[in-house]
Design a protein around this motif. Sequence first.
Motif, PDB file in Angstrom:
ATOM      1  N   GLN A 213       0.815  -1.211   0.000  1.00 58.80           N
ATOM      2  CA  GLN A 213       0.000   0.000   0.000  1.00 58.80           C
ATOM      3  C   GLN A 213       0.853   1.266   0.000  1.00 58.80           C
ATOM      4  OE1 GLN A 213      -3.247   0.077  -0.441  1.00 58.80           O
ATOM      5  NE2 GLN A 213      -3.376  -2.150  -0.469  1.00 58.80           N
TER       6      GLN A 213
ATOM      7  N   LYS B  66       2.312   1.780  -3.412  1.00 62.11           N
ATOM      8  CA  LYS B  66       1.271   2.302  -4.296  1.00 62.11           C
ATOM      9  C   LYS B  66       1.078   3.807  -4.073  1.00 62.11           C
ATOM     10  CE  LYS B  66      -2.655   0.284  -4.653  1.00 62.11           C
ATOM     11  NZ  LYS B  66      -3.910  -0.401  -4.259  1.00 62.11           N
TER      12      LYS B  66
ATOM     13  N   ASP C 237      -1.613  -2.884 -14.398  1.00 61.14           N
ATOM     14  CA  ASP C 237      -1.566  -4.264 -13.924  1.00 61.14           C
ATOM     15  C   ASP C 237      -0.119  -4.740 -13.775  1.00 61.14           C
ATOM     16  OD1 ASP C 237      -4.298  -4.265 -13.930  1.00 61.14           O
ATOM     17  OD2 ASP C 237      -4.481  -5.259 -15.885  1.00 61.14           O
TER      18      ASP C 237
ATOM     19  N   ASN D  20       1.428  -3.126 -10.711  1.00 65.05           N
ATOM     20  CA  ASN D  20       0.979  -3.821  -9.503  1.00 65.05           C
ATOM     21  C   ASN D  20       1.774  -5.098  -9.275  1.00 65.05           C
ATOM     22  OD1 ASN D  20      -1.135  -2.244  -8.302  1.00 65.05           O
ATOM     23  ND2 ASN D  20      -2.463  -2.772 -10.011  1.00 65.05           N
TER      24      ASN D  20
ATOM     25  N   PHE E 274      -1.736 -10.049  -5.965  1.00 64.42           N
ATOM     26  CA  PHE E 274      -2.074  -8.628  -5.875  1.00 64.42           C
ATOM     27  C   PHE E 274      -2.441  -8.056  -7.239  1.00 64.42           C
ATOM     28  CE2 PHE E 274       0.516  -7.710  -1.755  1.00 64.42           C
ATOM     29  CZ  PHE E 274      -0.449  -8.379  -1.034  1.00 64.42           C
TER      30      PHE E 274
ATOM     31  N   TYR F 172      -5.878  -9.405  -8.144  1.00 63.49           N
ATOM     32  CA  TYR F 172      -6.874  -8.798  -7.248  1.00 63.49           C
ATOM     33  C   TYR F 172      -7.137  -7.347  -7.629  1.00 63.49           C
ATOM     34  CZ  TYR F 172      -9.195  -7.217  -3.015  1.00 63.49           C
ATOM     35  OH  TYR F 172     -10.099  -6.673  -2.126  1.00 63.49           O
ATOM     36  N   GLU F 173      -6.064  -6.566  -7.834  1.00 62.05           N
ATOM     37  CA  GLU F 173      -6.241  -5.158  -8.190  1.00 62.05           C
ATOM     38  C   GLU F 173      -6.899  -5.003  -9.560  1.00 62.05           C
ATOM     39  OE1 GLU F 173      -5.629  -2.377  -6.467  1.00 62.05           O
ATOM     40  OE2 GLU F 173      -5.053  -3.521  -4.683  1.00 62.05           O
TER      41      GLU F 173
ATOM     42  N   LYS G 179     -10.531  -5.791  -9.043  1.00 58.25           N
ATOM     43  CA  LYS G 179     -11.102  -4.705  -8.249  1.00 58.25           C
ATOM     44  C   LYS G 179     -11.377  -3.480  -9.120  1.00 58.25           C
ATOM     45  CE  LYS G 179      -9.925  -1.748  -4.295  1.00 58.25           C
ATOM     46  NZ  LYS G 179      -8.908  -1.510  -3.233  1.00 58.25           N
ATOM     47  N   ASN G 180     -10.391  -3.121  -9.964  1.00 55.24           N
ATOM     48  CA  ASN G 180     -10.586  -1.970 -10.848  1.00 55.24           C
ATOM     49  C   ASN G 180     -11.716  -2.212 -11.840  1.00 55.24           C
ATOM     50  OD1 ASN G 180      -8.461  -0.597  -9.611  1.00 55.24           O
ATOM     51  ND2 ASN G 180      -6.939  -1.405 -11.037  1.00 55.24           N
TER      52      ASN G 180
END
Length: 391
Positions: free
Chosen positions: A267, A270, A283, A286, A363, A366-367, A370-371
């Motif tokens: 986090q 990021k 992506d 990430n 991650f 997942y991201e 999520k997006n």
Amino acid sequence: FRRVATRLIPSSSAGQQGSRDDGPATSSLRSSTARTGNNILRDIQMSPMIQGVKSAVDNIASRGKSSSSSSSPITTASRANAVVKAPRHLNFWESMTCGAISRSVSQTLTHPANAMKTILQSDETATIKSLVQRNNLRRLTQGAGAQLILSLPQGAVNFAVLEYSRKLMGDLARRSRLFGEEINKPNDVVAACLDFVSSAASTVCCLVVSGPITVISDNIMSGNYPNLNAAVAGIASRGGVEGFYAGWRPQLAAKIPSYGVTWVFFQRLKDAHHSLFQRPLTDMENFVVGSIASGATVAIMMPLDTIKTRLVTQAARESIATTPYKGITDAAVRIVQEEGPCALYRGLAPRLASVVPMVAIQFAVYEAMKNRYLEHSKTETGNLKKAKHTE
């Protein structure tokens, strides 16, 4: 000055009239006085002090006009910012879906490297050279199917609780003014603490699911059991229900700081990227950020992970069945005394090879999901607004 001079100094017409009424001496005196007065007025007006005062007054006046003309938009914008709502978070079921898919994909793809790490940690005679031989390759893929099935509920519970607890604690911190002056963004220290505590809460809740999964998968990967059915039957016959939670204390001791530090690193990296480039991560970015966060965490947490693996797999290992480890401290002391300090870092290379891509893939997936959820939600909201406006 001009007004005073006009009153005190006769005008040209007055001077001419006076020159007709008075004598030549009086007329000459008046003309001389008028010229002298005009010269004095011009000198005063052109003096540096008066010019500076005039310039300062003009600047103040121009600033007053510009501020009065722009005061309304600034006030409106500040009021608009004051009522901006926090960005939408995933709901509980969306987090479960994203977490289940990302966890299963990442753990299945990195299963051979994770199996190699587990074998090296649990078997003192195993070496990387012997494990990469052709006749041992099947051993590295043993339990991949069980890993795929068992990782689904683990990822679902983990990320659902993680997102929910993070949002809940963020709301509590916002009400208690821990966020400082900004409305939606806490300072770095508070944000890191909230991320770590939310990760710890999700790890504790997830232990109900991840505890048996870890025991089963570690025993299959270490070669104690050939498949999922044999592992479940063997562990149940040896220790009953408690056998599936063997080593839960070292599991928590290893997972809480490991998962928490990884999530905090991820986090904060990021946030640093967003502050530097003023845009969200792609992506691939990430994936890279997840690799850096997990690699740093593995280097810190490797000894505790080795102890956890020994405690989890010792029940089925005949080599230490007569003198089992009594706990975390006893295992650490005995490993150092009997095998040397380097034994705590056995399997570091395959651990990095398994955890770094696993966390990075998890991650990134997942991201990405999520997006997609959030973009789909924005699109639906925009369509609803357009429909209402049309009506």
